[in-house]
Design a protein around this motif. Sequence first.
Motif, PDB file in Angstrom:
ATOM      1  N   LEU A 284       0.829  -1.204   0.000  1.00 26.57           N
ATOM      2  CA  LEU A 284       0.000   0.000   0.000  1.00 26.57           C
ATOM      3  C   LEU A 284       0.868   1.259   0.000  1.00 26.57           C
ATOM      4  O   LEU A 284       0.502   2.267  -0.613  1.00 26.57           O
ATOM      5  N   VAL A 285       1.997   1.189   0.682  1.00 24.70           N
ATOM      6  CA  VAL A 285       2.931   2.332   0.668  1.00 24.70           C
ATOM      7  C   VAL A 285       3.434   2.556  -0.751  1.00 24.70           C
ATOM      8  O   VAL A 285       3.484   3.695  -1.245  1.00 24.70           O
ATOM      9  N   GLU A 286       3.817   1.468  -1.417  1.00 24.08           N
ATOM     10  CA  GLU A 286       4.352   1.578  -2.775  1.00 24.08           C
ATOM     11  C   GLU A 286       3.288   2.048  -3.761  1.00 24.08           C
ATOM     12  O   GLU A 286       3.604   2.687  -4.774  1.00 24.08           O
ATOM     13  N   MET A 287       2.014   1.757  -3.478  1.00 26.08           N
ATOM     14  CA  MET A 287       0.922   2.178  -4.358  1.00 26.08           C
ATOM     15  C   MET A 287       0.428   3.584  -4.003  1.00 26.08           C
ATOM     16  O   MET A 287      -0.552   4.063  -4.578  1.00 26.08           O
ATOM     17  N   ASP A 288       1.133   4.220  -3.064  1.00 26.40           N
ATOM     18  CA  ASP A 288       0.790   5.580  -2.645  1.00 26.40           C
ATOM     19  C   ASP A 288      -0.627   5.666  -2.079  1.00 26.40           C
ATOM     20  O   ASP A 288      -1.350   6.637  -2.295  1.00 26.40           O
ATOM     21  N   GLN A 289      -1.019   4.620  -1.371  1.00 31.68           N
ATOM     22  CA  GLN A 289      -2.301   4.602  -0.675  1.00 31.68           C
ATOM     23  C   GLN A 289      -2.064   4.632   0.841  1.00 31.68           C
ATOM     24  O   GLN A 289      -0.964   4.351   1.308  1.00 31.68           O
ATOM     25  N   THR A 290      -3.107   4.992   1.565  1.00 34.34           N
ATOM     26  CA  THR A 290      -2.968   5.007   3.023  1.00 34.34           C
ATOM     27  C   THR A 290      -2.722   3.582   3.502  1.00 34.34           C
ATOM     28  O   THR A 290      -3.572   2.709   3.334  1.00 34.34           O
ATOM     29  N   PRO A 291      -1.568   3.333   4.110  1.00 33.29           N
ATOM     30  CA  PRO A 291      -1.218   1.954   4.449  1.00 33.29           C
ATOM     31  C   PRO A 291      -1.854   1.493   5.765  1.00 33.29           C
ATOM     32  O   PRO A 291      -2.134   2.289   6.659  1.00 33.29           O
ATOM     33  N   TYR A 292      -2.066   0.198   5.879  1.00 33.14           N
ATOM     34  CA  TYR A 292      -2.568  -0.411   7.107  1.00 33.14           C
ATOM     35  C   TYR A 292      -2.167  -1.875   7.106  1.00 33.14           C
ATOM     36  O   TYR A 292      -1.922  -2.482   6.062  1.00 33.14           O
ATOM     37  N   HIS A 293      -2.097  -2.442   8.309  1.00 35.71           N
ATOM     38  CA  HIS A 293      -1.744  -3.853   8.432  1.00 35.71           C
ATOM     39  C   HIS A 293      -2.965  -4.755   8.310  1.00 35.71           C
ATOM     40  O   HIS A 293      -2.883  -5.837   7.729  1.00 35.71           O
ATOM     41  N   TYR A 294      -4.085  -4.309   8.879  1.00 44.44           N
ATOM     42  CA  TYR A 294      -5.238  -5.185   9.009  1.00 44.44           C
ATOM     43  C   TYR A 294      -6.466  -4.561   8.358  1.00 44.44           C
ATOM     44  O   TYR A 294      -6.850  -3.438   8.682  1.00 44.44           O
TER      45      TYR A 294
ATOM     46  N   PHE B 156      -4.708  -0.153  11.594  1.00 49.91           N
ATOM     47  CA  PHE B 156      -5.932  -0.741  11.047  1.00 49.91           C
ATOM     48  C   PHE B 156      -6.469   0.111   9.896  1.00 49.91           C
ATOM     49  O   PHE B 156      -5.949   1.189   9.609  1.00 49.91           O
ATOM     50  N   TYR B 157      -7.497  -0.394   9.271  1.00 45.56           N
ATOM     51  CA  TYR B 157      -8.100   0.303   8.136  1.00 45.56           C
ATOM     52  C   TYR B 157      -8.420   1.748   8.523  1.00 45.56           C
ATOM     53  O   TYR B 157      -8.972   2.004   9.604  1.00 45.56           O
ATOM     54  N   PRO B 158      -8.067   2.709   7.674  1.00 48.62           N
ATOM     55  CA  PRO B 158      -8.172   4.135   8.049  1.00 48.62           C
ATOM     56  C   PRO B 158      -9.546   4.572   8.539  1.00 48.62           C
ATOM     57  O   PRO B 158      -9.652   5.437   9.411  1.00 48.62           O
ATOM     58  N   LEU B 159     -10.608   3.967   8.002  1.00 44.82           N
ATOM     59  CA  LEU B 159     -11.952   4.407   8.333  1.00 44.82           C
ATOM     60  C   LEU B 159     -12.342   4.081   9.779  1.00 44.82           C
ATOM     61  O   LEU B 159     -13.333   4.600  10.284  1.00 44.82           O
TER      62      LEU B 159
END
Length: 560
Positions: A49-59, A204-207
Amino acid sequence: YPVFPWVLADYTSDDLDLSDPATFRDLSKPMGAQDAARLKKFEDRYQQLVEMDQTPYHYGSHYSNLGSVLHYLVRMEPFAQYFIEFQGGRFDVPDRAFHGLAQTYQLASKMSTSDVKELIPEFYYMPEFLENLNRFDMGCKQDGQRVDHVILPPWARGSTRTFIRRHQEALEGKYVSENLHHWIDLIFGYKQLGDEAIAARNVFYPLTYEGAVDIDAIDDAILKEATITQISSYGQTPRQLFRKPHPAKKFGPLIAQIHETVYAHPERLTPYSMWAVSFPVGSLTVDEGSPLALSANKLMLYPRANQFLSWGHWDQSLRICASDTGKVLLLIETPHDDEVQCSDMPPNGSCFVTGGTACVVKVWRRTYNAKTRQDFVRLQACLYGHSNAVECVRTSQEWSVILSGSSDRTCIVWDLNRLSYIRSLSGHDGAVTNVAISASNGDIVTVDDSSKGCSIHLWSINGAKRAHNLCPDRINCVAFTGGIQGLGDNVVLTGLQTGCIRVWSSWDLELLRVLDAGHKSPITALAVTADCSQIISGNANGFLVCWSSKNPRDVASMSL
């Protein structure tokens, strides 16, 4: 919904060893990081997700959400109906049902990449949620096994009550007490957000985070509803409460304090004479460490403890009087023929409850006018359910219930908030003359008096009969100790007509000890200090005795 941690990792052994650290889950890591192989997958997702320039999360799932709570509580109403609605009108696929504790822990800690859920409070106090008491048909798994009661670990010996007891012991034990602050850091503390969360593999998921979306700023009604639904489905991370490491619990001093309680060592209890009053003791309360004795037909009024309620007068009135002078401050007329026989009040003093010969439990609302410094009392509700005189009542602020025992051989449990009927506890041989409820776990004790003698009964707050025992003498009063569940078994105390106190186990009503050295006349009142270090008993001759396992110097140094 409140979130509690998994604390155990052993759900397969025949015996649970709480002295072995390997028995426990690693509380310094989130559930998703308990297994190294599975954690590697979560770390790879984060990096992608970091490489795709998206907000990263583990779970992508959360440790607490609507689905997981209903998953656990599916066997209980009203949650069963909520779950059916959540699943589109039916129970979930049997193979996905909450059916075994060992499997559930394995999925959340190791096997599933979409399951990192924690627990809910019911795992630490409510055996009934693990039982299919409603006999729901939840189907059969692919291997032919029917989904019914939850499969317990071998060390629970097939008893949901034993499982809860051992779970409480684990939660309050040395290992968890010394490591629980790490879990608090993850869920509520400084490892919840930012670099510390990333380092702890706790993103966790940003939302799911507070402030991730400004709901009020969404104008589109459909989009707004969809966003709220999405948040409800994913779960919500609690508001961050601590920005520094949470301190560890001081377990040593707590254990030292527990060792001084009356329930930890009933065999050490020694009587110490206190003083005598000029009347037979009818009731006892402990206010700020000091015992307050009243005669029969009187009740100390909380929270100020400077007034008392009296009954048994010729005109059937209730009277509020000053404790120091006995002056009548307020006279309350009863609305119909009813000779009051008993009364009780919760500690907050918001109301008091009476019972009498009219078979009715009455709840009186009490307010205090600060300007006039006067009490105002009104009859709030009449609770109908008994068919004979009400012999005893007891309120519980902790569990929001009223208990009433009657000559009709039943005890009724009422809702203190809604002032409505909950259930009846039946099966007594005679009139129910005494009732008590544990502030710690809600267990109920009832005493009946019949031609066979006195019997003492133990019930769960949900009406399940736990145990009963016979007492060779009349029981005049009963009380629970209110110690922390998991750090020892509380006891039930009964004051007898012969001047003895019987100490019973609150687990199975096993007789632990008979205290027979302090009184020579009937014991008419019992009270336990807030720290459970002392029992105060009063008798028909007006004598007060303190029972304690402390040495005399320590007892004398207290305000008692």
